[in-house]
Design a protein around this motif. Structure first.
Motif, PDB file in Angstrom:
ATOM      1  N   ASN A 165       0.896  -1.132   0.003  1.00 37.50           N
ATOM      2  CA  ASN A 165       0.049   0.102  -0.039  1.00 37.50           C
ATOM      3  C   ASN A 165       0.914   1.216  -0.022  1.00 37.50           C
ATOM      4  O   ASN A 165       0.522   2.284   0.581  1.00 37.50           O
ATOM      5  CB  ASN A 165      -1.002   0.057   1.169  1.00 37.50           C
ATOM      6  CG  ASN A 165      -2.194  -1.113   1.159  1.00 37.50           C
ATOM      7  OD1 ASN A 165      -2.648  -1.318  -0.033  1.00 37.50           O
ATOM      8  ND2 ASN A 165      -2.332  -1.898   2.205  1.00 37.50           N
ATOM      9  N   ILE A 166       1.994   1.217  -0.641  1.00 33.52           N
ATOM     10  CA  ILE A 166       2.885   2.557  -0.813  1.00 33.52           C
ATOM     11  C   ILE A 166       3.262   2.331  -2.374  1.00 33.52           C
ATOM     12  O   ILE A 166       2.983   1.258  -2.932  1.00 33.52           O
ATOM     13  CB  ILE A 166       4.054   2.478   0.239  1.00 33.52           C
ATOM     14  CG1 ILE A 166       4.876   1.280   0.341  1.00 33.52           C
ATOM     15  CG2 ILE A 166       3.513   2.709   1.781  1.00 33.52           C
ATOM     16  CD1 ILE A 166       5.982   1.120   1.456  1.00 33.52           C
ATOM     17  N   GLU A 213       8.639  10.644  -2.340  1.00 31.30           N
ATOM     18  CA  GLU A 213       8.441  11.880  -1.842  1.00 31.30           C
ATOM     19  C   GLU A 213       8.515  12.283  -0.474  1.00 31.30           C
ATOM     20  O   GLU A 213       8.656  13.301   0.095  1.00 31.30           O
ATOM     21  CB  GLU A 213       6.628  11.997  -2.286  1.00 31.30           C
ATOM     22  CG  GLU A 213       6.101  12.094  -3.565  1.00 31.30           C
ATOM     23  CD  GLU A 213       4.762  11.681  -3.727  1.00 31.30           C
ATOM     24  OE1 GLU A 213       4.168  11.531  -2.893  1.00 31.30           O
ATOM     25  OE2 GLU A 213       4.429  11.792  -5.107  1.00 31.30           O
ATOM     26  N   ASN A 214       8.620  11.021   0.306  1.00 24.30           N
ATOM     27  CA  ASN A 214       9.162  11.090   1.670  1.00 24.30           C
ATOM     28  C   ASN A 214      10.455  11.234   2.007  1.00 24.30           C
ATOM     29  O   ASN A 214      11.145  10.904   3.025  1.00 24.30           O
ATOM     30  CB  ASN A 214       8.368   9.938   2.456  1.00 24.30           C
ATOM     31  CG  ASN A 214       6.765  10.098   2.777  1.00 24.30           C
ATOM     32  OD1 ASN A 214       6.462  10.881   3.490  1.00 24.30           O
ATOM     33  ND2 ASN A 214       6.100   9.640   1.937  1.00 24.30           N
ATOM     34  N   GLY A 215      11.311  11.465   0.838  1.00 23.25           N
ATOM     35  CA  GLY A 215      12.743  11.544   0.906  1.00 23.25           C
ATOM     36  C   GLY A 215      13.379  10.179   1.102  1.00 23.25           C
ATOM     37  O   GLY A 215      14.575  10.080   1.937  1.00 23.25           O
ATOM     38  N   ASN A 224      18.605   8.904   2.098  1.00 23.82           N
ATOM     39  CA  ASN A 224      17.972  10.050   1.956  1.00 23.82           C
ATOM     40  C   ASN A 224      18.415  10.701   0.729  1.00 23.82           C
ATOM     41  O   ASN A 224      18.927  10.159  -0.139  1.00 23.82           O
ATOM     42  CB  ASN A 224      18.032  10.650   3.198  1.00 23.82           C
ATOM     43  CG  ASN A 224      19.552  11.515   3.529  1.00 23.82           C
ATOM     44  OD1 ASN A 224      20.515  11.189   2.468  1.00 23.82           O
ATOM     45  ND2 ASN A 224      19.775  11.788   4.506  1.00 23.82           N
ATOM     46  N   ASN A 225      17.604  11.804   0.320  1.00 24.65           N
ATOM     47  CA  ASN A 225      18.034  12.341  -0.747  1.00 24.65           C
ATOM     48  C   ASN A 225      19.461  12.854  -0.982  1.00 24.65           C
ATOM     49  O   ASN A 225      20.063  13.074  -2.268  1.00 24.65           O
ATOM     50  CB  ASN A 225      17.277  13.842  -1.214  1.00 24.65           C
ATOM     51  CG  ASN A 225      15.574  13.402  -1.203  1.00 24.65           C
ATOM     52  OD1 ASN A 225      15.382  12.491  -1.654  1.00 24.65           O
ATOM     53  ND2 ASN A 225      14.820  14.320  -0.694  1.00 24.65           N
ATOM     54  N   ASN A 253      11.061   6.890   8.874  1.00 24.95           N
ATOM     55  CA  ASN A 253       9.304   6.640   8.612  1.00 24.95           C
ATOM     56  C   ASN A 253       9.046   5.246   9.206  1.00 24.95           C
ATOM     57  O   ASN A 253       9.103   4.293   8.224  1.00 24.95           O
ATOM     58  CB  ASN A 253       9.462   6.923   7.117  1.00 24.95           C
ATOM     59  CG  ASN A 253       8.040   7.189   6.828  1.00 24.95           C
ATOM     60  OD1 ASN A 253       7.046   6.262   7.148  1.00 24.95           O
ATOM     61  ND2 ASN A 253       7.675   8.019   6.223  1.00 24.95           N
ATOM     62  N   LYS A 254       8.649   5.350  10.307  1.00 25.08           N
ATOM     63  CA  LYS A 254       8.204   3.985  10.877  1.00 25.08           C
ATOM     64  C   LYS A 254       7.110   3.382  10.269  1.00 25.08           C
ATOM     65  O   LYS A 254       6.942   2.047  10.185  1.00 25.08           O
ATOM     66  CB  LYS A 254       7.994   4.121  12.548  1.00 25.08           C
ATOM     67  CG  LYS A 254       7.636   3.014  13.245  1.00 25.08           C
ATOM     68  CD  LYS A 254       7.709   3.038  14.570  1.00 25.08           C
ATOM     69  CE  LYS A 254       7.368   1.720  15.389  1.00 25.08           C
ATOM     70  NZ  LYS A 254       7.841   1.547  16.681  1.00 25.08           N
ATOM     71  N   GLU A 255       6.005   4.186   9.708  1.00 23.94           N
ATOM     72  CA  GLU A 255       4.995   3.652   8.949  1.00 23.94           C
ATOM     73  C   GLU A 255       5.166   2.906   7.614  1.00 23.94           C
ATOM     74  O   GLU A 255       4.787   1.737   7.685  1.00 23.94           O
ATOM     75  CB  GLU A 255       4.061   4.782   8.640  1.00 23.94           C
ATOM     76  CG  GLU A 255       2.854   4.506   7.976  1.00 23.94           C
ATOM     77  CD  GLU A 255       1.888   5.662   7.448  1.00 23.94           C
ATOM     78  OE1 GLU A 255       1.053   5.126   6.684  1.00 23.94           O
ATOM     79  OE2 GLU A 255       2.048   6.793   7.833  1.00 23.94           O
ATOM     80  N   ILE A 256       6.361   3.322   7.036  1.00 22.36           N
ATOM     81  CA  ILE A 256       6.698   2.889   5.757  1.00 22.36           C
ATOM     82  C   ILE A 256       7.567   1.416   6.298  1.00 22.36           C
ATOM     83  O   ILE A 256       7.257   0.444   5.497  1.00 22.36           O
ATOM     84  CB  ILE A 256       7.480   3.486   4.780  1.00 22.36           C
ATOM     85  CG1 ILE A 256       6.580   4.842   4.147  1.00 22.36           C
ATOM     86  CG2 ILE A 256       8.202   2.747   3.800  1.00 22.36           C
ATOM     87  CD1 ILE A 256       7.428   5.459   3.386  1.00 22.36           C
ATOM     88  N   PHE A 257       8.451   1.397   7.287  1.00 20.80           N
ATOM     89  CA  PHE A 257       8.951   0.412   7.599  1.00 20.80           C
ATOM     90  C   PHE A 257       8.142  -0.686   8.132  1.00 20.80           C
ATOM     91  O   PHE A 257       8.110  -1.995   7.878  1.00 20.80           O
ATOM     92  CB  PHE A 257      10.177   0.657   8.656  1.00 20.80           C
ATOM     93  CG  PHE A 257      10.452  -0.515   9.273  1.00 20.80           C
ATOM     94  CD1 PHE A 257      12.035  -0.904   8.456  1.00 20.80           C
ATOM     95  CD2 PHE A 257      10.350  -1.260  10.244  1.00 20.80           C
ATOM     96  CE1 PHE A 257      12.599  -1.879   8.948  1.00 20.80           C
ATOM     97  CE2 PHE A 257      11.131  -2.503  10.831  1.00 20.80           C
ATOM     98  CZ  PHE A 257      12.128  -2.770  10.080  1.00 20.80           C
TER      99      PHE A 257
END
Length: 137
Positions: free
Chosen positions: A42-43, A50-52, A114-115, A126-130
């Motif tokens: 779901n990503i 966009e979240n770097g 990161n960028n 980004n704990k949500e993505i992990f």
């Protein structure tokens, strides 16, 4: 464990003079499988960017078992072999659909950066993505 399945039909341009798929195409198919796998969490790659968060390739390998040919219908099965806060390793199995034979297998190792291409701890950044990725293992 979540395993995504990506369907590919071998195009004529992907074959060589011997009539089999050129080895470089398997890595393109791995990328297609990896993109579908990420969508399954779901990503998307673009959302991560966009979240770097970037996940450049650090290593890749492929074992060629049977050559794929023009118009073969293939299934690229993709799953995560290992996930840590700083890296993720994907495994791939390329199956010829008509006889269900594994014709190739491989893996790719990616690092979270990161960028500025500095290694990051995804769990902290980004704990949500992990967590979404971890839930698929």
């Amino acid at each position: 464990m979540y395993i995504s399945e990506t369907r590919i039909v071998v195009r004529y341009a992907e074959t060589d003079k011997m009539g089999i798929v050129h080895h470089s195409n398997y890595f393109i198919w791995f990328e297609a499988g990896r993109t579908d796998f990420i969508k399954g969490s779901n990503i998307s790659y673009s959302e991560m960017e966009e979240n770097g968060i970037l996940i450049p390739l650090a290593e890749s390998n492929c074992k060629y078992i049977i050559g794929a040919k023009y118009e073969d219908e293939l299934i690229i099965k993709t799953w995560v072999k290992q996930l840590t806060p700083v890296k993720v390793e994907f495994n791939y199995s390329v199956i010829r659909e008509n006889d269900q034979k594994e014709i190739a297998k491989g893996s790719t190792l990616h690092v979270f950066v990161n960028n500025d291409f500095k290694i990051i701890n995804l769990k902290k950044v980004n704990k949500e993505i992990f967590n979404k990725l971890e839930s698929l293992i």
